[in-house]
Design a protein around this motif. Sequence first.
Motif, PDB file in Angstrom:
ATOM      1  N   LYS A 195      40.724 -33.149 112.767  1.00 20.61           N
ATOM      2  CA  LYS A 195      40.807 -34.225 112.965  1.00 20.61           C
ATOM      3  C   LYS A 195      40.798 -35.220 112.321  1.00 20.61           C
ATOM      4  O   LYS A 195      39.969 -35.206 111.203  1.00 20.61           O
ATOM      5  CB  LYS A 195      39.376 -34.257 113.669  1.00 20.61           C
ATOM      6  CG  LYS A 195      38.816 -32.720 114.758  1.00 20.61           C
ATOM      7  CD  LYS A 195      37.117 -33.141 116.020  1.00 20.61           C
ATOM      8  CE  LYS A 195      37.378 -32.260 116.361  1.00 20.61           C
ATOM      9  NZ  LYS A 195      36.057 -32.444 117.231  1.00 20.61           N
ATOM     10  N   ALA A 196      41.620 -36.127 112.776  1.00 20.62           N
ATOM     11  CA  ALA A 196      42.856 -36.993 111.579  1.00 20.62           C
ATOM     12  C   ALA A 196      40.893 -38.043 111.501  1.00 20.62           C
ATOM     13  O   ALA A 196      40.635 -38.479 112.468  1.00 20.62           O
ATOM     14  CB  ALA A 196      43.744 -37.609 112.430  1.00 20.62           C
TER      15      ALA A 196
ATOM     16  N   ALA B 291      33.694 -30.554 102.076  1.00 21.79           N
ATOM     17  CA  ALA B 291      34.500 -29.945 102.794  1.00 21.79           C
ATOM     18  C   ALA B 291      34.751 -29.111 102.939  1.00 21.79           C
ATOM     19  O   ALA B 291      34.779 -28.246 102.105  1.00 21.79           O
ATOM     20  CB  ALA B 291      35.402 -31.238 102.308  1.00 21.79           C
ATOM     21  N   LEU B 292      36.374 -28.629 103.235  1.00 22.02           N
ATOM     22  CA  LEU B 292      36.393 -26.972 103.656  1.00 22.02           C
ATOM     23  C   LEU B 292      38.092 -26.986 102.211  1.00 22.02           C
ATOM     24  O   LEU B 292      38.715 -27.715 102.878  1.00 22.02           O
ATOM     25  CB  LEU B 292      37.140 -26.786 104.696  1.00 22.02           C
ATOM     26  CG  LEU B 292      37.615 -24.849 105.110  1.00 22.02           C
ATOM     27  CD1 LEU B 292      36.567 -24.204 105.920  1.00 22.02           C
ATOM     28  CD2 LEU B 292      38.199 -24.832 104.131  1.00 22.02           C
ATOM     29  N   VAL B 293      37.439 -26.325 101.364  1.00 20.92           N
ATOM     30  CA  VAL B 293      38.694 -26.951 100.235  1.00 20.92           C
ATOM     31  C   VAL B 293      39.585 -25.608 100.255  1.00 20.92           C
ATOM     32  O   VAL B 293      39.529 -24.505 100.039  1.00 20.92           O
ATOM     33  CB  VAL B 293      38.121 -26.387  98.807  1.00 20.92           C
ATOM     34  CG1 VAL B 293      38.801 -26.659  97.145  1.00 20.92           C
ATOM     35  CG2 VAL B 293      37.167 -28.131  98.422  1.00 20.92           C
TER      36      VAL B 293
ATOM     37  N   ASN C 222      43.893 -36.300  96.583  1.00 17.00           N
ATOM     38  CA  ASN C 222      43.283 -36.392  95.285  1.00 17.00           C
ATOM     39  C   ASN C 222      44.105 -34.947  94.826  1.00 17.00           C
ATOM     40  O   ASN C 222      45.462 -34.687  95.167  1.00 17.00           O
ATOM     41  CB  ASN C 222      41.854 -36.399  94.647  1.00 17.00           C
ATOM     42  CG  ASN C 222      41.258 -38.054  94.739  1.00 17.00           C
ATOM     43  OD1 ASN C 222      42.442 -38.614  95.229  1.00 17.00           O
ATOM     44  ND2 ASN C 222      40.137 -37.494  95.528  1.00 17.00           N
ATOM     45  N   ASP C 223      43.262 -34.343  94.069  1.00 16.81           N
ATOM     46  CA  ASP C 223      44.505 -33.068  93.840  1.00 16.81           C
ATOM     47  C   ASP C 223      44.020 -31.550  94.290  1.00 16.81           C
ATOM     48  O   ASP C 223      43.709 -30.297  94.040  1.00 16.81           O
ATOM     49  CB  ASP C 223      43.900 -32.715  92.296  1.00 16.81           C
ATOM     50  CG  ASP C 223      42.578 -32.879  91.312  1.00 16.81           C
ATOM     51  OD1 ASP C 223      41.623 -32.347  92.787  1.00 16.81           O
ATOM     52  OD2 ASP C 223      41.745 -32.655  90.553  1.00 16.81           O
ATOM     53  N   ARG C 224      43.159 -31.902  95.588  1.00 19.32           N
ATOM     54  CA  ARG C 224      43.197 -29.886  95.972  1.00 19.32           C
ATOM     55  C   ARG C 224      43.337 -30.499  97.200  1.00 19.32           C
ATOM     56  O   ARG C 224      43.899 -31.503  98.158  1.00 19.32           O
ATOM     57  CB  ARG C 224      41.569 -29.705  96.042  1.00 19.32           C
ATOM     58  CG  ARG C 224      40.728 -31.531  96.661  1.00 19.32           C
ATOM     59  CD  ARG C 224      39.185 -31.326  96.663  1.00 19.32           C
ATOM     60  NE  ARG C 224      38.933 -32.023  97.570  1.00 19.32           N
ATOM     61  CZ  ARG C 224      37.173 -32.265  98.130  1.00 19.32           C
ATOM     62  NH1 ARG C 224      36.039 -31.431  97.115  1.00 19.32           N
ATOM     63  NH2 ARG C 224      36.750 -32.966  98.135  1.00 19.32           N
ATOM     64  N   THR C 225      43.430 -29.514  98.167  1.00 20.83           N
ATOM     65  CA  THR C 225      43.777 -29.360 100.041  1.00 20.83           C
ATOM     66  C   THR C 225      42.578 -29.046 101.022  1.00 20.83           C
ATOM     67  O   THR C 225      41.624 -28.321 100.144  1.00 20.83           O
ATOM     68  CB  THR C 225      44.839 -28.478 100.299  1.00 20.83           C
ATOM     69  OG1 THR C 225      46.213 -28.265  99.243  1.00 20.83           O
ATOM     70  CG2 THR C 225      45.276 -27.715 101.536  1.00 20.83           C
TER      71      THR C 225
ATOM     72  N   GLY D  86      46.707 -29.148 110.149  1.00 21.58           N
ATOM     73  CA  GLY D  86      44.865 -30.016 109.750  1.00 21.58           C
ATOM     74  C   GLY D  86      45.220 -29.850 108.624  1.00 21.58           C
ATOM     75  O   GLY D  86      43.455 -29.597 107.939  1.00 21.58           O
ATOM     76  N   LEU D  87      46.337 -29.601 107.331  1.00 23.45           N
ATOM     77  CA  LEU D  87      45.556 -29.719 106.057  1.00 23.45           C
ATOM     78  C   LEU D  87      46.032 -30.737 105.386  1.00 23.45           C
ATOM     79  O   LEU D  87      47.270 -31.273 105.562  1.00 23.45           O
ATOM     80  CB  LEU D  87      46.772 -28.197 105.702  1.00 23.45           C
ATOM     81  CG  LEU D  87      46.782 -27.164 105.834  1.00 23.45           C
ATOM     82  CD1 LEU D  87      47.846 -26.148 105.478  1.00 23.45           C
ATOM     83  CD2 LEU D  87      45.215 -26.676 105.075  1.00 23.45           C
TER      84      LEU D  87
END
Length: 362
Positions: free
Chosen positions: A349-350, A323-325, A341-344, A336-337
């Motif tokens: 694309k859903a 993933a792009l964190v 869990n504890d990160r974005t 798109g954000l």
Amino acid sequence: MARRVTSFEVARRAGVSRSAVSRCFTDGASIAPETRDRVMEAATALGYRPNAIARSLITSRSRMIAVVMGHLANPFYPDLLARLSAVLQQRGYRLLLFTGAPDASADPLVAQILPYQVDGIVLASTTLSSGLADECAAAGIPVVLINRTADRAHVSSVASANLDGGRLVAQFLLAGGHERFGFIAGTEASSTNRDRERGYRAVLTEAGAGPVARAVGAYSQEGARAAARALLRARPLPDALFCANDHMAIAVMDVARHELGLRVPEDLSVVGFDDAPPAAWASYGLTTVEQPVAPMVDAAVDILLGQIEGKERPAHHVALAGALVVRDSARRPAFGLVRDNDRTIWAPKAGASPAGEGRTHE
């Protein structure tokens, strides 16, 4: 020097066969619990320790895996090494570490490794010539590359989906409204650098974004600092830099802020690749593409041990998406954000994010 206690003495004291003693000290071997208790009690009383060298001569297995690494200064690799050691131990193997020059050919080290009678070799941040790969194959020693792809089809490899990761960075920066793009390259010959840059440039070209400013940091902090000075003193100033790994991105942020007085991300967005532990430090808050360390290590160990144990002989080539964190080092797109869990993360694309299930939109 104290005399070494033998398995024969342990067997005689415990009233069992020598093969029973051997099974007690072999991971995964079947033995009755009461027999194991008697053997372990006798071994403790006599001070017995199994002789791994003698056992390897009997079984033709050392249960040792050689690991070659060239980038220990990069915090991504100690993290990978710790995971690799833990997984190998769980599977009854031990790790023998060799270090060499970053991104150099591993041939000289592999030539030194072969006399150690290791059961397999893992190469991280290094490459192997076709000639020595053939020599390893002839000797029956499986080889797996991790965080590199193989130029030779018969050498197995496990890596991130680097091409897709580079594309994702470009899409993210375009969505954030950036207009002037730069790239700080790693080692030119490495497959990681080649694929990350190729994906990044392909998307920018498709979008008509114009020329990409470029400098080479060679995956080192000093190289990255020099590259940042060259790019950030030029005019017009790039408003977005993609660095081929986090190790360089952190150095770039230091130069931008503390030498050139630039604000990150207001004046300059910086994106890395790896999601190494320092990327999450509050001082940096680096936006980066993760390398899924645990799945990469698990895949590499499965391939290697499968080949050692004769279950899988063909070479395997695995590319795993990360993933792009999203943190604070780059301007954020308006869409798109996603909370994961504890990160974005950025998942325009859903349902298409590589991060998996359990997401809620910000």
